[in-house]
Design a protein around this motif. Sequence first.
Motif, PDB file in Angstrom:
ATOM      1  N   SER A  31      28.993  72.104  61.869  1.00  0.00           N
ATOM      2  CA  SER A  31      28.934  70.636  61.864  1.00  0.00           C
ATOM      3  C   SER A  31      30.193  70.059  61.238  1.00  0.00           C
ATOM      4  N   GLY A  32      30.681  70.673  60.142  1.00  0.00           N
ATOM      5  CA  GLY A  32      31.879  70.170  59.461  1.00  0.00           C
ATOM      6  C   GLY A  32      33.108  70.282  60.356  1.00  0.00           C
ATOM      7  N   ASP A  33      33.262  71.430  61.033  1.00  0.00           N
ATOM      8  CA  ASP A  33      34.415  71.600  61.941  1.00  0.00           C
ATOM      9  C   ASP A  33      34.360  70.562  63.055  1.00  0.00           C
ATOM     10  N   PHE A  34      33.159  70.342  63.585  1.00  0.00           N
ATOM     11  CA  PHE A  34      32.990  69.380  64.677  1.00  0.00           C
ATOM     12  C   PHE A  34      33.437  67.977  64.216  1.00  0.00           C
ATOM     13  N   LEU A  35      33.021  67.610  63.001  1.00  0.00           N
ATOM     14  CA  LEU A  35      33.359  66.270  62.491  1.00  0.00           C
ATOM     15  C   LEU A  35      34.852  66.158  62.184  1.00  0.00           C
ATOM     16  N   ARG A  36      35.432  67.226  61.630  1.00  0.00           N
ATOM     17  CA  ARG A  36      36.880  67.196  61.350  1.00  0.00           C
ATOM     18  C   ARG A  36      37.683  67.094  62.647  1.00  0.00           C
ATOM     19  N   GLU A  37      37.197  67.761  63.684  1.00  0.00           N
ATOM     20  CA  GLU A  37      37.868  67.677  64.985  1.00  0.00           C
ATOM     21  C   GLU A  37      37.808  66.238  65.519  1.00  0.00           C
ATOM     22  N   ILE A  52      33.564  58.569  54.871  1.00  0.00           N
ATOM     23  CA  ILE A  52      32.347  59.142  54.285  1.00  0.00           C
ATOM     24  C   ILE A  52      32.611  60.573  53.808  1.00  0.00           C
ATOM     25  N   MET A  53      33.276  61.360  54.647  1.00  0.00           N
ATOM     26  CA  MET A  53      33.533  62.761  54.282  1.00  0.00           C
ATOM     27  C   MET A  53      34.434  62.857  53.059  1.00  0.00           C
ATOM     28  N   ASP A  54      35.419  61.971  52.985  1.00  0.00           N
ATOM     29  CA  ASP A  54      36.339  62.017  51.840  1.00  0.00           C
ATOM     30  C   ASP A  54      35.649  61.628  50.533  1.00  0.00           C
ATOM     31  N   GLU A  57      30.046  62.326  50.772  1.00  0.00           N
ATOM     32  CA  GLU A  57      28.674  61.932  51.134  1.00  0.00           C
ATOM     33  C   GLU A  57      28.319  62.484  52.507  1.00  0.00           C
ATOM     34  N   LEU A  58      27.070  62.304  52.899  1.00  0.00           N
ATOM     35  CA  LEU A  58      26.648  62.781  54.215  1.00  0.00           C
ATOM     36  C   LEU A  58      26.763  61.663  55.247  1.00  0.00           C
ATOM     37  N   ILE A  59      27.128  62.035  56.472  1.00  0.00           N
ATOM     38  CA  ILE A  59      27.155  61.090  57.580  1.00  0.00           C
ATOM     39  C   ILE A  59      25.695  60.698  57.862  1.00  0.00           C
ATOM     40  N   PRO A  60      25.427  59.402  58.146  1.00  0.00           N
ATOM     41  CA  PRO A  60      24.030  58.989  58.360  1.00  0.00           C
ATOM     42  C   PRO A  60      23.333  59.799  59.467  1.00  0.00           C
ATOM     43  N   LEU A  63      23.656  58.737  63.184  1.00  0.00           N
ATOM     44  CA  LEU A  63      24.940  59.041  63.811  1.00  0.00           C
ATOM     45  C   LEU A  63      25.040  60.537  64.116  1.00  0.00           C
ATOM     46  N   ILE A  64      24.583  61.349  63.171  1.00  0.00           N
ATOM     47  CA  ILE A  64      24.603  62.806  63.374  1.00  0.00           C
ATOM     48  C   ILE A  64      23.764  63.170  64.607  1.00  0.00           C
ATOM     49  N   LYS A  65      22.630  62.513  64.732  1.00  0.00           N
ATOM     50  CA  LYS A  65      21.742  62.787  65.878  1.00  0.00           C
ATOM     51  C   LYS A  65      22.488  62.498  67.191  1.00  0.00           C
ATOM     52  N   LEU A  67      25.686  62.381  67.686  1.00  0.00           N
ATOM     53  CA  LEU A  67      26.858  63.238  67.905  1.00  0.00           C
ATOM     54  C   LEU A  67      26.487  64.683  68.251  1.00  0.00           C
ATOM     55  N   PHE A  68      25.430  65.199  67.617  1.00  0.00           N
ATOM     56  CA  PHE A  68      25.173  66.643  67.691  1.00  0.00           C
ATOM     57  C   PHE A  68      24.122  67.079  68.703  1.00  0.00           C
ATOM     58  N   LEU A  69      23.035  66.313  68.841  1.00  0.00           N
ATOM     59  CA  LEU A  69      21.843  66.886  69.484  1.00  0.00           C
ATOM     60  C   LEU A  69      22.071  67.377  70.903  1.00  0.00           C
ATOM     61  N   ASP A  85      25.935  76.193  61.669  1.00  0.00           N
ATOM     62  CA  ASP A  85      26.328  76.166  60.254  1.00  0.00           C
ATOM     63  C   ASP A  85      26.456  74.709  59.796  1.00  0.00           C
ATOM     64  N   GLY A  86      25.661  74.328  58.807  1.00  0.00           N
ATOM     65  CA  GLY A  86      25.827  73.002  58.199  1.00  0.00           C
ATOM     66  C   GLY A  86      24.964  71.903  58.802  1.00  0.00           C
ATOM     67  N   TYR A  87      24.099  72.270  59.695  1.00  0.00           N
ATOM     68  CA  TYR A  87      23.155  71.322  60.289  1.00  0.00           C
ATOM     69  C   TYR A  87      21.859  72.074  60.545  1.00  0.00           C
ATOM     70  N   ARG A 156      44.735  73.120  52.313  1.00  0.00           N
ATOM     71  CA  ARG A 156      43.522  72.825  51.535  1.00  0.00           C
ATOM     72  C   ARG A 156      42.769  71.689  52.219  1.00  0.00           C
ATOM     73  N   ARG A 157      41.447  71.690  52.108  1.00  0.00           N
ATOM     74  CA  ARG A 157      40.667  70.584  52.674  1.00  0.00           C
ATOM     75  C   ARG A 157      40.774  69.378  51.755  1.00  0.00           C
ATOM     76  N   THR A 158      40.830  68.164  52.343  1.00  0.00           N
ATOM     77  CA  THR A 158      40.986  66.976  51.498  1.00  0.00           C
ATOM     78  C   THR A 158      39.731  66.716  50.658  1.00  0.00           C
TER      79      THR A 158
HETATM   80  P1  AMP Z   1      31.216  71.152  55.649  1.00  0.00           P
HETATM   81  O1  AMP Z   1      32.450  71.502  56.405  1.00  0.00           O
HETATM   82  O2  AMP Z   1      29.995  71.789  56.214  1.00  0.00           O
HETATM   83  O3  AMP Z   1      31.368  71.415  54.165  1.00  0.00           O
HETATM   84  O4  AMP Z   1      31.004  69.589  55.813  1.00  0.00           O
HETATM   85  C1  AMP Z   1      31.993  68.684  55.358  1.00  0.00           C
HETATM   86  C2  AMP Z   1      31.446  67.278  55.330  1.00  0.00           C
HETATM   87  O5  AMP Z   1      31.047  66.882  56.650  1.00  0.00           O
HETATM   88  C3  AMP Z   1      30.205  67.063  54.479  1.00  0.00           C
HETATM   89  O6  AMP Z   1      30.524  66.872  53.111  1.00  0.00           O
HETATM   90  C4  AMP Z   1      29.634  65.797  55.116  1.00  0.00           C
HETATM   91  O7  AMP Z   1      30.369  64.656  54.746  1.00  0.00           O
HETATM   92  C5  AMP Z   1      29.908  66.035  56.593  1.00  0.00           C
HETATM   93  N1  AMP Z   1      28.785  66.745  57.257  1.00  0.00           N
HETATM   94  C6  AMP Z   1      28.808  68.005  57.778  1.00  0.00           C
HETATM   95  N2  AMP Z   1      27.623  68.319  58.325  1.00  0.00           N
HETATM   96  C7  AMP Z   1      26.824  67.246  58.132  1.00  0.00           C
HETATM   97  C8  AMP Z   1      25.472  66.964  58.466  1.00  0.00           C
HETATM   98  N3  AMP Z   1      24.685  67.862  59.092  1.00  0.00           N
HETATM   99  N4  AMP Z   1      24.989  65.755  58.117  1.00  0.00           N
HETATM  100  C9  AMP Z   1      25.750  64.828  57.503  1.00  0.00           C
HETATM  101  N5  AMP Z   1      27.024  65.040  57.157  1.00  0.00           N
HETATM  102  C10 AMP Z   1      27.578  66.229  57.466  1.00  0.00           C
END
Ligand code: AMP
Length: 217
Positions: A31-37, A52-54, A57-60, A63-65, A67-69, A85-87, A156-158
């Motif tokens: 999930s994190g790689d997907f969001l960073r991309e 939000i990531m910086d 905090e968690l993405i609402p 929105l995650i639903k 983007l991901f489902l 991984d991460g969801y 390094r990750r921000t």
């Molecule tokens: P990660 O790479 O898994 O450490 O995720 C990095 C950041 O992405 C997290 O701190 C959140 O801000 C966001 N993130 C990743 N996965 C999720 C998720 N399933 N729900 C909400 N935010 C997420």
Amino acid sequence: MIFLLIGPPGSGKGTQGRILSEKMHLPYFSSGDFLRELIGKNEPISRQIKLIMDRGELIPDTLIKELFLLKIKNLIVTYGGIIIDGYPRTIEQAKDLESVFLSLNYSNRNIYVIELTVEKNELHKRLKERVFCPSCLRVFQNDDNICNICGTQLNRRTDDTMQVIKERLRQYELKSRPLHQYYSNRNLLLTIPGEGSIQDIASIIDKAIKENKVDIN
Ligand code: AMP
């Protein structure tokens, strides 16, 4: 077969997820790689996600639903399973994902939730010292400069700063920790100690899966 990797940031979900993906011949979705991309693509939503990531905090959930489902559902249908991984990271997300499994007629026998546990001081240490490869996205420790898989300069990750690490761990306790009980109640949980060598942990995961009668090469 579906594998969900849960556990705090720095517990090794990405490293073990990739190993499992190769062993099981299933796609790996982070999930994190997907969001960073997505941030890198500079789409209208990218800026909001980055802010939000910086903050750590968690993405609402809504929105995650969105983007991901569908993406996850398509991967499962195409490849006959997935390593995620991460969801999910909240109970709400777990319920959304469960609706996908139900719609695809997956029974609990084909779903494994692997929870990696690591002591808090060790998590802080790992996150402070970690670097990642911007090309193949693998994670390494600080003493490495160059990715030993693809030769790219490591970064390094921000969000791996002291303050943001603290917030990410706080969010984990608040919103993700309840997933332990949620999946334990459904008899899906394999809790694995995430401290030790990468290979040792991978072997413990193998063993736990085999004891639950999944075919693994
Ligand atoms: P990660 O790479 O898994 O450490 O995720 C990095 C950041 O992405 C997290 O701190 C959140 O801000 C966001 N993130 C990743 N996965 C999720 C998720 N399933 N729900 C909400 N935010 C997420």
